[in-house]
Design an enzyme around this catalytic site. Structure first.
Site, PDB file in Angstrom:
ATOM      1  N   CYS A   1       5.801  38.859 -23.041  1.00  0.00           N
ATOM      2  CA  CYS A   1       5.644  40.365 -23.153  1.00  0.00           C
ATOM      3  C   CYS A   1       5.737  41.389 -22.332  1.00  0.00           C
ATOM      4  CB  CYS A   1       5.057  39.414 -21.229  1.00  0.00           C
ATOM      5  SG  CYS A   1       3.945  37.682 -21.524  1.00  0.00           S
TER       6      CYS A   1
ATOM      7  N   HIS B   1      10.507  35.254 -20.817  1.00  0.00           N
ATOM      8  CA  HIS B   1       9.970  35.822 -20.011  1.00  0.00           C
ATOM      9  C   HIS B   1       9.612  37.796 -19.878  1.00  0.00           C
ATOM     10  CE1 HIS B   1       6.818  32.855 -18.533  1.00  0.00           C
ATOM     11  NE2 HIS B   1       8.149  32.037 -18.082  1.00  0.00           N
TER      12      HIS B   1
END
Length: 266
Positions: A146, A103
């Protein structure tokens, strides 16, 4: 009025390519894979199902391509720092390649505890003043994370700014010389992952198992971008959303990271 004076410098064709090692003593190029699949259950970061599938396939392919590969899963920011510091002290081959999957947000990825570690901190540990073994050698980073929360609908729109320069390109203005970064998504946008793995890293794997692996680096990265952008779209909750990889580089020479034998000999 002023005038701009200059002179042309003759450049040999050989100067346009990175120098490869002689065959007398070849040191393997090194690859470092760091993947976050599960996170500390006390924080609210979801499990990244499919991430370990990416990791296992990358480890197998890069090993087969004669890279010395190390794989780390679900580690802390301190461990990541220690790993790259140790890497900076290793003997290096023609190329250093690293894959980071977690992430993330613009300019950072998250460790096992959900703490951000700045990408520039990682890149800086391999700069020529801190890693003499990689001075003048190509350093490649593939980053599956991301870079924001926006979703790419795959349409062209006019806009003044999606993400301010301070939040995107400015992060990477001082990357070490001879470095190429390839991100799974554009600044401000999400990157997708499912049970089968990520569109981005699975595409990289597919090309490394095909004849495209012999392409010059910029052509290889362009091929990855095309396939991810035009041949994939998200399913499930984000049905139809797209992903556009992004490349940042300051390399000024051609490089073949996975050359044929005759390319190595030339």
């Amino acid at each position: 009025t002023g005038s701009l004076l200059g002179r042309f410098i003759s450049v040999s064709t050989k100067d346009c390519f990175f120098n490869l090692q002689s065959s007398s003593r070849v040191i393997k190029s090194r690859a470092l894979i760091i993947v976050m699949s599960h996170f500390d259950p006390r924080i609210k970061l979801s499990e990244r199902k499919g991430a370990q599938r990416d990791a296992s396939r990358l480890f197998r392919i890069l090993s087969k391509l004669n890279y010395e590969v190390k794989l780390y899963i679900d580690i802390t920011a301190e461990e990541i720092t220690q790993i790259y510091e140790q890497e900076s002290r290793e003997e290096q081959g023609d190329c250093f390649l690293s894959i980071l999957s977690s992430h993330g947000e613009e300019g950072a990825i998250f460790d096992f505890h959900g703490r951000p570690i700045k990408l520039m901190q990682i890149f800086d540990m391999l700069s020529s003043d801190k890693c003499r073994a990689l001075a003048g050698k190509p350093k490649l980073f593939f980053i599956q994370a991301c870079r924001g929360t926006m979703l790419d609908e795959g349409i062209q729109v006019e806009t003044d700014s999606v993400v301010s320069p301070e939040d995107s390109i400015a992060h990477y203005l001082t990357i070490p010389n001879d470095t190429t970064l390839m991100f799974a998504s554009s600044p401000g946008y999400s990157a997708f992952l499912n049970l089968a793995g990520s569109m981005f890293l699975q595409t990289l794997c597919n090309l490394l198992e095909a004849e495209e692996r012999h392409l010059e680096l910029t052509r290889l990265l362009t091929r990855i971008s095309y396939i991810v952008a035009y041949e994939f779209q998200a399913r499930g909750q984000h049905q139809g959303m797209k992903e556009m990889p992004c490349v940042i580089t300051n390399m000024t020479r051609d490089f073949y990271p996975f050359p044929k034998r005759e390319q190595q000999a030339s």
